[in-house]
Design a protein around this motif. Sequence first.
Motif, PDB file in Angstrom:
ATOM      1  N   SER A   1      68.330  61.979  57.297  1.00  0.00           N
ATOM      2  CA  SER A   1      67.459  61.205  58.174  1.00  0.00           C
ATOM      3  C   SER A   1      66.687  62.158  59.080  1.00  0.00           C
ATOM      4  O   SER A   1      67.239  63.131  59.587  1.00  0.00           O
ATOM      5  CB  SER A   1      68.284  60.217  58.989  1.00  0.00           C
ATOM      6  OG  SER A   1      69.291  60.886  59.706  1.00  0.00           O
TER       7      SER A   1
ATOM      8  N   LEU B   1      63.527  57.259  65.898  1.00  0.00           N
ATOM      9  CA  LEU B   1      64.108  57.025  64.583  1.00  0.00           C
ATOM     10  C   LEU B   1      65.612  57.260  64.641  1.00  0.00           C
ATOM     11  O   LEU B   1      66.095  58.094  65.377  1.00  0.00           O
ATOM     12  CB  LEU B   1      63.476  57.971  63.560  1.00  0.00           C
ATOM     13  CG  LEU B   1      62.008  57.701  63.242  1.00  0.00           C
ATOM     14  CD1 LEU B   1      61.461  58.799  62.354  1.00  0.00           C
ATOM     15  CD2 LEU B   1      61.854  56.353  62.555  1.00  0.00           C
ATOM     16  N   ARG B   2      66.296  56.489  63.819  1.00  0.00           N
ATOM     17  CA  ARG B   2      67.749  56.621  63.809  1.00  0.00           C
ATOM     18  C   ARG B   2      68.189  57.790  62.954  1.00  0.00           C
ATOM     19  O   ARG B   2      67.669  58.007  61.862  1.00  0.00           O
ATOM     20  CB  ARG B   2      68.355  55.372  63.200  1.00  0.00           C
ATOM     21  CG  ARG B   2      68.680  54.341  64.238  1.00  0.00           C
ATOM     22  CD  ARG B   2      69.227  53.164  63.514  1.00  0.00           C
ATOM     23  NE  ARG B   2      68.392  52.044  63.880  1.00  0.00           N
ATOM     24  CZ  ARG B   2      68.888  50.901  64.287  1.00  0.00           C
ATOM     25  NH1 ARG B   2      70.181  50.721  64.331  1.00  0.00           N
ATOM     26  NH2 ARG B   2      68.096  49.926  64.623  1.00  0.00           N
ATOM     27  N   ILE B   3      69.155  58.508  63.455  1.00  0.00           N
ATOM     28  CA  ILE B   3      69.713  59.643  62.729  1.00  0.00           C
ATOM     29  C   ILE B   3      71.142  59.297  62.343  1.00  0.00           C
ATOM     30  O   ILE B   3      71.911  58.839  63.171  1.00  0.00           O
ATOM     31  CB  ILE B   3      69.747  60.889  63.647  1.00  0.00           C
ATOM     32  CG1 ILE B   3      68.340  61.240  64.112  1.00  0.00           C
ATOM     33  CG2 ILE B   3      70.398  62.072  62.977  1.00  0.00           C
ATOM     34  CD1 ILE B   3      67.445  61.689  63.013  1.00  0.00           C
ATOM     35  N   SER B   4      71.476  59.476  61.079  1.00  0.00           N
ATOM     36  CA  SER B   4      72.872  59.265  60.709  1.00  0.00           C
ATOM     37  C   SER B   4      73.188  60.085  59.478  1.00  0.00           C
ATOM     38  O   SER B   4      72.302  60.519  58.754  1.00  0.00           O
ATOM     39  CB  SER B   4      73.142  57.784  60.444  1.00  0.00           C
ATOM     40  OG  SER B   4      72.409  57.361  59.319  1.00  0.00           O
ATOM     41  N   VAL B   5      74.469  60.281  59.261  1.00  0.00           N
ATOM     42  CA  VAL B   5      74.913  61.034  58.098  1.00  0.00           C
ATOM     43  C   VAL B   5      74.818  60.129  56.877  1.00  0.00           C
ATOM     44  O   VAL B   5      75.050  58.924  56.971  1.00  0.00           O
ATOM     45  CB  VAL B   5      76.362  61.520  58.319  1.00  0.00           C
ATOM     46  CG1 VAL B   5      76.897  62.215  57.081  1.00  0.00           C
ATOM     47  CG2 VAL B   5      76.429  62.452  59.509  1.00  0.00           C
ATOM     48  N   SER B   6      74.469  60.712  55.729  1.00  0.00           N
ATOM     49  CA  SER B   6      74.387  59.946  54.492  1.00  0.00           C
ATOM     50  C   SER B   6      75.769  59.385  54.142  1.00  0.00           C
ATOM     51  O   SER B   6      76.766  59.915  54.604  1.00  0.00           O
ATOM     52  CB  SER B   6      73.889  60.847  53.375  1.00  0.00           C
ATOM     53  OG  SER B   6      74.776  61.941  53.224  1.00  0.00           O
TER      54      SER B   6
ATOM     55  N   PRO C   1      68.719  57.387  49.409  1.00  0.00           N
ATOM     56  CA  PRO C   1      69.606  56.758  50.386  1.00  0.00           C
ATOM     57  C   PRO C   1      71.060  57.216  50.289  1.00  0.00           C
ATOM     58  O   PRO C   1      71.818  57.024  51.234  1.00  0.00           O
ATOM     59  CB  PRO C   1      69.489  55.272  50.063  1.00  0.00           C
ATOM     60  CG  PRO C   1      69.013  55.215  48.661  1.00  0.00           C
ATOM     61  CD  PRO C   1      68.197  56.434  48.427  1.00  0.00           C
TER      62      PRO C   1
ATOM     63  N   MET D   1      55.639  55.618  68.417  1.00  0.00           N
ATOM     64  CA  MET D   1      56.693  55.164  67.513  1.00  0.00           C
ATOM     65  C   MET D   1      58.049  55.234  68.214  1.00  0.00           C
ATOM     66  O   MET D   1      58.351  56.190  68.920  1.00  0.00           O
ATOM     67  CB  MET D   1      56.704  56.061  66.273  1.00  0.00           C
ATOM     68  CG  MET D   1      57.677  55.607  65.226  1.00  0.00           C
ATOM     69  SD  MET D   1      57.665  56.697  63.817  1.00  0.00           S
ATOM     70  CE  MET D   1      56.025  56.491  63.207  1.00  0.00           C
ATOM     71  N   SER D   2      58.838  54.192  68.009  1.00  0.00           N
ATOM     72  CA  SER D   2      60.167  54.190  68.637  1.00  0.00           C
ATOM     73  C   SER D   2      61.033  55.275  68.008  1.00  0.00           C
ATOM     74  O   SER D   2      60.702  55.823  66.965  1.00  0.00           O
ATOM     75  CB  SER D   2      60.825  52.834  68.444  1.00  0.00           C
ATOM     76  OG  SER D   2      61.092  52.643  67.074  1.00  0.00           O
TER      77      SER D   2
ATOM     78  N   HIS E   1      73.004  56.193  53.304  1.00  0.00           N
ATOM     79  CA  HIS E   1      72.270  55.281  54.173  1.00  0.00           C
ATOM     80  C   HIS E   1      72.280  53.855  53.650  1.00  0.00           C
ATOM     81  O   HIS E   1      71.612  52.984  54.183  1.00  0.00           O
ATOM     82  CB  HIS E   1      70.844  55.790  54.349  1.00  0.00           C
ATOM     83  CG  HIS E   1      70.817  57.216  54.829  1.00  0.00           C
ATOM     84  ND1 HIS E   1      71.016  57.559  56.133  1.00  0.00           N
ATOM     85  CD2 HIS E   1      70.674  58.380  54.161  1.00  0.00           C
ATOM     86  CE1 HIS E   1      70.968  58.881  56.261  1.00  0.00           C
ATOM     87  NE2 HIS E   1      70.770  59.403  55.079  1.00  0.00           N
TER      88      HIS E   1
END
Lengths: 441, 307
Positions: A330, B4-9, A325, B1-2, B11
């Motif tokens: 992601s 997925l969220r993408i984001s920068v670490s 995490p 499947m909906s 998390h």
Amino acid sequence: MSFYLHGVHLPHRKKTSDMEPVRMSAPQKIVLPMSMHIGAPAVPCVKAGDHVDIGTLVGSQSGYVSSPIYSSVSGTVKKIDDILLSSGKPCPAVIVESDGLMTFDQNIAPPEMNGYEDLIAAVKASGVVGLGGAGFPTHVKLDVKDISKIQELIINGAECEPYITSDTRTMIDKAHEIENAISIFEKFLGVKKTIIGIEENKKKAIAKMREIAQRNPRVEVKVLPGVYPQGGEKVLVYHTTGKVIPAGKLPLDVGCIVCNCTTMAAISNFIKTGIPLVNKCVTVDGSAVKEPKNVIVPIGTPISDVFEFCGGFSEEPQKVLYGGPMMGISVPDTSLPVLKNTNALLAFGEKEAKRPQSTQCIHCGLCVSHCPVSLSPVGIAKAYKSGNAEALAKLRVDICMECGCCSYVCPAKRPLVETNKMSKTLLREYMDAQKAKEGAK
Amino acid sequence: MSKLRISVSPHIHSPITTQRIMLDVIIALIPTLIAGTVIFGLRALAVVAVCVAFSVLSEFIFNKICKKELTINDLSAVVTGLLLGLGLPANVPLWQAAVGAVFAIVVVKCLFGGIGQNFANPAITGRVFMIITFGSLANAAYPTVVDTASGATPLVTLSEGGSVEITDLILGLRGGAIGETCTIALIIGGIYLVARKVIVPHTPVTFIATVFILSFAVTLDAYTALCYTLSGGLFISAIFMATDYSTTPLTKWGKVIFGVGAGALTVLIRFWGVYPEGISFAILLMNILSPYIDKWTAKKPFGGVAK
Ligand code: SF4
Ligand code: SF4
């Protein structure tokens, strides 16, 4: 001069550390992207319809900083197609349909080992890259030319990210492989001293590694504090040897070679059996996973298969990560495969996936006091906002290891790592422009 | 499947938020608020309530008018209101308190860009504004409301060569602003903030120590020096004002410099200035210097010397 390297205390959540890895059955198909390492992508050397076995070369190394890729199942090459990696970049991938037999390639044989060149060639041929997550081709790292420069081999057993226990399991279950790899390095790289760095919370792994140290007096186990991050090369080298790697330099510049423990085990396995890197131990965990496990997965297996093997999802996953995490990436969808450097697959439900809203910086200084390499993320953010590349150079944003401590502690939940990444790009462009200008003179 | 969220670490994020920090400051001020109410009566509570209400209200209205995101949820306006109110005497006209709160929030905080952006402490600047604008407050800021005996504040008494009781100073049974007199309550609040890691003790300790040492150097009498240290608004300022994030240095050494500097200026103004109490000005001056102190004390990146 001595430093206290800061960091953060994270929740460990390593409930899988006592779970012995279980082997997954043959997947129906595997997807092998030609870029699973830092450097030039491999070049597909099979075509649709070809039969392959476990260990058959499907992508050959192209250039020095690159790595070969092998099939992890037996079956038929279905096609070679571009897929979108998690970075959003397209990459050719070899897609193999498994016949479920899992037969090994006939030509697999242990390499002949007579000297330094053989070791480098073997590591190159094994397809091993930095398995701790970095994915840098290991043979390049070991190809030091002048082995007298090596003073210490440092084995990275610091698995500091929450959830992940695959390295810990390697140290517990494959201690003999690590021990064997150490003797190989001693023999062919002239390593005289090996330090294994492990965090204090991994008691079993420490005990296992201490057994090696008992048998081999040139090996030392160094217990590291349970503060994140310990695994960054700079931090690890400092905590194991007390040496400070100057900014922009490599561990070798201070006489150190740093290798992840799983990387070591994989090298030993190849030299013993000739089986290249085709499987990976992956920690599968996260709030949306029904049965968290450590799984031995054929590389290239779609992520969705691995989750299914772990009982599927207990709730609709909103975020799925390659890795931990703090530094994990992601993924946009679960059809993406397990890569060479995948050490964990985490899936989170709504609650964990939601990024807290970011508010205005309150100038609290927490990001500064927690940065392990003493940077000022708040200062970097300010310089970035005003587009001041010179200030960014002075603030040394280039040495940021993107460990995430600053973003983690920020009470205003500022996206500091994101800003640092963009600042690095800005700085690089500025430096390049600067160089071009000088060149023009 | 909906999707997925993408984001920068990273998390995951620590549970500490701006709101939580401000809530801790509010909690830390509760003993002082109670003490102030006990010592100066319900009128004191009314002053603080007016300050808090007008701080929050003016930030709310400012956000609305400027079509900015609502920021009152972060509770920082409550903290500003509390600190302003606790820095006023209990007998201040309520409308003046309200004007002070509006000034502190709108002019000192919001116009500079809101939380974290202002260079001067809003509560202190609000009070200084009141001293200057409502001239009378210069005296009224240090009256005796429910004092044991004398009609002057300890600082005035001391500067006239009189003597005061230490126990009165510690318990807060003396003239002064609502929240500045009860040293014990302030120290409890300070310890809470340090324990909760909201502040580090560097600034308060160096600030208070500097005032004591320099007062001793001037008076050559430990008892008098101690009286000076426990008088005026030193403890509330050192613990709550000089630790304000926006307006003080980020680094530990910076905080030490701030504390010593503010302490030295305080003594300078107290003994040789026109006002009997100089802390507000001392802190404001150091607020202005803070960005420079930050520059001088910036940490050296690990393994990399700034080019
Ligand atoms: S600035 Fe970089 S190295 Fe420092 S805490 Fe943030 S991510 Fe880690
Ligand atoms: S931790 Fe966040 S709020 Fe605090 S100084 Fe850094 S960026 Fe600003």
